[in-house]
Every structure is written in structure tokens, then in C-alpha cells.
Motif scaffolding. Structure first.
Motif, mmCIF file in Angstrom:
data_model
loop_
_atom_site.group_PDB
_atom_site.id
_atom_site.type_symbol
_atom_site.label_atom_id
_atom_site.label_comp_id
_atom_site.label_asym_id
_atom_site.label_seq_id
_atom_site.Cartn_x
_atom_site.Cartn_y
_atom_site.Cartn_z
ATOM 1 N N ARG A 19 -1.486 -3.057 -5.713
ATOM 2 C CA ARG A 19 -2.717 -3.466 -6.393
ATOM 3 C C ARG A 19 -2.667 -3.113 -7.867
ATOM 4 O O ARG A 19 -3.597 -3.380 -8.614
ATOM 5 C CB ARG A 19 -3.923 -2.814 -5.699
ATOM 6 C CG ARG A 19 -4.040 -3.287 -4.253
ATOM 7 C CD ARG A 19 -5.216 -2.698 -3.515
ATOM 8 N NE ARG A 19 -5.169 -3.096 -2.110
ATOM 9 C CZ ARG A 19 -6.060 -2.732 -1.199
ATOM 10 N NH1 ARG A 19 -7.080 -1.958 -1.541
ATOM 11 N NH2 ARG A 19 -5.942 -3.137 0.054
ATOM 12 N N ALA A 20 -1.544 -2.512 -8.296
ATOM 13 C CA ALA A 20 -1.392 -2.141 -9.697
ATOM 14 C C ALA A 20 -0.454 -3.084 -10.444
ATOM 15 O O ALA A 20 -0.590 -3.263 -11.653
ATOM 16 C CB ALA A 20 -0.883 -0.705 -9.821
ATOM 17 N N ASN A 21 0.504 -3.690 -9.744
ATOM 18 C CA ASN A 21 1.446 -4.566 -10.437
ATOM 19 C C ASN A 21 1.658 -5.921 -9.758
ATOM 20 O O ASN A 21 2.369 -6.773 -10.291
ATOM 21 C CB ASN A 21 2.801 -3.868 -10.641
ATOM 22 C CG ASN A 21 3.473 -3.494 -9.326
ATOM 23 O OD1 ASN A 21 3.292 -4.151 -8.297
ATOM 24 N ND2 ASN A 21 4.264 -2.428 -9.340
ATOM 25 N N GLY A 22 1.074 -6.135 -8.575
ATOM 26 C CA GLY A 22 1.197 -7.428 -7.906
ATOM 27 C C GLY A 22 2.510 -7.666 -7.202
ATOM 28 O O GLY A 22 2.739 -8.749 -6.655
ATOM 29 N N LEU A 23 3.381 -6.647 -7.163
ATOM 30 C CA LEU A 23 4.673 -6.790 -6.506
ATOM 31 C C LEU A 23 4.561 -6.432 -5.025
ATOM 32 O O LEU A 23 3.721 -5.637 -4.623
ATOM 33 C CB LEU A 23 5.712 -5.883 -7.157
ATOM 34 C CG LEU A 23 6.055 -6.163 -8.627
ATOM 35 C CD1 LEU A 23 6.948 -5.063 -9.172
ATOM 36 C CD2 LEU A 23 6.723 -7.517 -8.769
ATOM 37 N N ILE A 24 5.446 -7.009 -4.234
ATOM 38 C CA ILE A 24 5.537 -6.698 -2.814
ATOM 39 C C ILE A 24 6.808 -5.876 -2.578
ATOM 40 O O ILE A 24 7.890 -6.270 -3.003
ATOM 41 C CB ILE A 24 5.591 -7.985 -1.962
ATOM 42 C CG1 ILE A 24 4.288 -8.766 -2.082
ATOM 43 C CG2 ILE A 24 5.887 -7.648 -0.500
ATOM 44 C CD1 ILE A 24 4.348 -10.134 -1.426
ATOM 45 N N ALA A 25 6.669 -4.735 -1.902
ATOM 46 C CA ALA A 25 7.833 -3.919 -1.531
ATOM 47 C C ALA A 25 7.995 -3.955 -0.022
ATOM 48 O O ALA A 25 7.013 -3.979 0.717
ATOM 49 C CB ALA A 25 7.657 -2.488 -2.003
ATOM 50 N N SER A 26 9.237 -3.975 0.437
ATOM 51 C CA SER A 26 9.520 -3.957 1.868
ATOM 52 C C SER A 26 10.591 -2.911 2.161
ATOM 53 O O SER A 26 11.480 -2.659 1.347
ATOM 54 C CB SER A 26 9.981 -5.332 2.362
ATOM 55 O OG SER A 26 11.161 -5.745 1.681
ATOM 56 N N GLY A 27 10.493 -2.310 3.352
ATOM 57 C CA GLY A 27 11.478 -1.337 3.792
ATOM 58 C C GLY A 27 11.934 -1.682 5.198
ATOM 59 O O GLY A 27 11.125 -2.149 6.014
ATOM 60 N N ALA A 28 13.212 -1.458 5.514
ATOM 61 C CA ALA A 28 13.747 -1.980 6.767
ATOM 62 C C ALA A 28 14.773 -1.053 7.405
ATOM 63 O O ALA A 28 15.198 -0.052 6.830
ATOM 64 C CB ALA A 28 14.366 -3.356 6.517
#
Length: 392
Positions: free
Chosen positions: A310-319
Motif C-alpha cells: 500500500r506504499a509503493n503499489g508493488l506485488i511481492a511473492s514468496g514460494a
């Protein structure tokens, strides 16, 4: 499989199982192509490891930032939750220290944790079928309430935006909604039965009392209050035969405005859902959420966690492939595709943890800070390096 310490993580497979070789090779090929073909906005960001936070004696399942971002909670198979704080004003400094160990409230693995919107209460969900509420009182962390009722392991817990409701979900296939009352009292106001398998994850809309849940049954369900009473109902199911995941859905995350939702799955994809509709309109044939994008070819093992900053609009994923990936919407290309969106990978850390990445969480206010947790028992603080202004 609790005695062995392993939780079933995908349909028909245990945590240490391998995915189908053909899917693995296909994923690697697609990922390599996506990283090298120059399409979209391309790779432009990197992750710098700020600090490793050690102390847990078992795998770390989840992390949660306090609303201010001054404290990071982590929970583990060692039945404890640790609270980490930074003595510096900068979240990217290497002065994160464990300030408290929350323990004694659970008899089995703590699977998830979440802070109340005012930052006063921490909720922890456990395999012992309970959810505990903790409050800092006079410098000590005290267990002020324990919620019982689920028949099996509690997998996720989430507060609504006002702090008036708490949602929990369980391996018993149910979602419970609790009414928060004065004096740290909690009353179950509704038990939601709709999923046919283990419910893995729940999260609330950022501003509305709308709840979404994800399950081992491959489905995402959207829940809203039914009228003025205490009843809740499912108003939409995102699953096959329509657009939907083909295997376990592990996590969900809303964007800042709440008009988009991203999901991650054992099917090795991320899916983005969009709404321009009235989210409370549940009239027949009214599709609240519509599928607008599938992000695939980047992870070659189950994707356990996804978080939309909600601060930069990026999506992070972990797997389970031990990696963290970062995605951004290619707004120029998305604008040329009616009803669709295009997302590109803009950063990656291939060996973020020595084994499975169980959770990724963006800092609530600092656009460059990301926390992760892994099966290696370590919590990591990362700093995003690169020009974030180019992604707007």
C-alpha cells in the motif's frame, strides 16, 4: 502429519514433495523467457538484505508489521511469537532486535499473527485450534483473551479496518467472525460454512466489512453481512469452471484502494482480480470480482505468500522455490487491453531463504522495506534498491 512437523501444503502432496516435472520445466522455461525477452517494464529493482533476525527454534510461518511499522511480529513452529523493533529511525538500519518473546499461550505451532488497527492487540492463530489475543501491559506482553470453537488447526487471523471484527479460519473448513467487545471480550457472531476443504487464509477489505477467504478446495470466497443482522453469506466464489486457480489457494492481498485483489496458489500462478462494481450488490448474475490477469512462469514451486504494497503499489511473492519475486503493473500495456491488465517482474531474489519462503510482507509506510520468513527459521529485512518513481 503434525507429528512429523510438516503441514500438507498442496493437494495430495506433502511439504517436501516435488511438483510434476513437466510443470517444473515449463515454469522454468516461461520464467526465463519472461526475464530475458525485454517485454513490459523489465527488471529494474533489486533486494538488498538489511538484516537477518534469528532466534526462532523452528520454521517461521508468518510475519506481520504493526500499523506504525515500528514493530514486526513473527510466529513459528516453536510455539512462540517474537516482537522485533528497530532502535533507529530508519527501517533500513541494522539495529533490529527482539524486544519480547510471546509464549505460553499456545501448545502447538503458531501459524499466523495480525495486529489490530490501533496496534494495541496482537492476535495469534495456532494449530492447537485456538486464537490468542495479546496486549502490552506495563512493559509486559499479556494474554488477555483466548478464542475457542474451531474443531481443528487455525490457519489464519485478520482484523477488519475498524478493529470491530476479527476473522479466523481453520482446517475444519469453517470461517468464524468474532465481534470485538469492550474489555477484550470476543463473541462469535457468525460461522461461515462454504468451503469444502481446509481454509488457508482470510483477509478483510482495507475499508469495507467485506471478507475474502482462500482454501485447499482451490476456491476464493467473498463474504458480506446479510442485512442488519449478524448473519453473513458468500456473495461470490472465484473458482473453476470460471476463471480460477486449479490447485490450493494459499494467500490473498488487496491493493491500497481495495478495488483489486491478488491471489497465489499451488498451481504456480498469481491471479489478479478487479472490481468496478458496488461490492455490496449481491443481485443474481452480478459479478463483483472479475479476473483481469494471470502472472505465471516465474516460480517453479508452490507460491505460499503474496502481498500487495500500500506504499509503493508493488506485488511481492514468496514460494517453495526459496525465492522472492516482485511485480508491477505495466500501465501503458494494460491500457491497450480492454478488461485486462499486464504485470511484469521488476525484481527478484532467487535464494532469499535457504528453503521455502513462507511469508512476505511489505512495510506499511516505507515503500522500500520488505520482510520475509522461511522454513530456515529466519526472518529477513530487505530494502528495495532502484527508482520506484518509474513504476507509478
Amino acid at each position: 502429519m503434525e507429528n512429523s512437523g510438516f503441514e500438507p501444503r498442496s493437494n495430495g502432496l506433502e511439504k517436501l514433495s516435488m511438483v510434476d516435472n513437466s510443470r517444473e520445466e515449463e515454469g522454468r522455461a516461461q520464467g526465463a523467457a519472461a526475464e530475458s525477452n525485454g517485454n513490459g517494464i523489465g527488471l529494474g529493482l533489486s533486494l538488498r538484505l538489511v538484516q537477518e533476525l534469528e532466534g526462532h527454534l523452528d520454521r517461521v510461518w508468518s510475519v506481520a508489521w504493526s500499523p506504525s511499522g515500528h514493530t514486526l511480529a513473527s510466529c513459528s513452529g516453536d510455539k512462540s511469537c517474537r516482537l522485533w523493533e528497530n532502535s533507529s529511525a530508519s527501517a533500513s538500519s541494522t539495529t533490529w532486535r527482539c524486544q519480547a518473546v510471546v509464549e505460553g499461550g499456545h501448545t502447538r505451532t503458531i501459524r499466523a499473527c495480525d495486529w489490530s488497527p490501533d496496534g494495541k492487540l496482537l492476535a495469534t492463530a495456532s494449530f492447537d485450534a485456538t486464537t490468542a489475543l495479546w496486549e502490552k501491559v506495563g512493559g509486559e506482553i499479556e494474554n488477555v483473551s483466548t478464542l475457542e470453537g474451531h474443531d481443528n488447526e487455525v490457519k489464519s487471523v485478520s482484523w477488519n479496518s475498524s478493529g470491530s471484527l476479527l476473522a479466523t479460519c481453520s482446517r475444519d473448513k469453517h470461517v468464524w467472525i468474532w465481534d470485538v467487545q469492550p474489555g477484550n471480550e470476543f463473541e462469535c457472531m457468525s460461522v461461515l460454512a462454504g468451503h469444502t476443504q481446509d481454509v488457508k487464509f482470510v483477509t478483510w477489505h482495507p475499508t469495507k466489512d467485506i471478507l475474502v477467504s482462500a482454501s485447499y478446495d482451490n476456491a476464493i470466497k467473498v463474504w458480506t453481512e446479510d442485512g442488519d443482522g449478524d448473519d453473513w453469506r458468500c456473495v461470490q466464489t472465484l473458482a473453476e469452471p470460471g476463471p480460477g486457480h486449479t490447485s490450493t489457494v494459499w494467500a490473498l492481498s488487496f491493493n491500497k484502494d481495495g478495488n483489486r485483489l491478488v491471489s497465489c496458489s499451488d498451481d504456480l500462478t498469481l491471479m489478479v482480480w478487479d472490481t468496478s462494481a458496488d461490492l455490496y450488490d449481491s443481485s443474481p448474475d452480478h459479478a463483483l470480482w472479475k479476473h483481469v490477469s494471470t502472472i505465471s512462469g516465474y516460480h517453479d514451486r508452490t507460491i505460499f505468500s503474496v502481498h500487495w504494497s500500500r506504499a509503493n503499489g508493488l506485488i511481492a511473492s514468496g514460494a517453495a522455490d526459496d525465492s522472492i519475486r516482485i511485480f508491477a503493473e505495466d500501465r501503458e500495456q494494460s491500457s491497450t487491453e480492454p478488461g485486462g491488465s499486464t504485470f511484469s517482474m521488476v525484481g527478484k531474489e532467487v535464494k532469499a531463504h535457504s528453503t521455502d519462503v513462507n511469508c512476505v510482507q511489505w512495510h506499511p509506510t516505507n515503500p522500500r522495506i520488505l520482510a520475509s520468513a522461511g522454513d530456515d527459521g529466519v526472518v529477513k529485512i530487505w530494502e528495495v534498491i532502484g527508482n520506484l518513481s518509474l513504476l507509478g
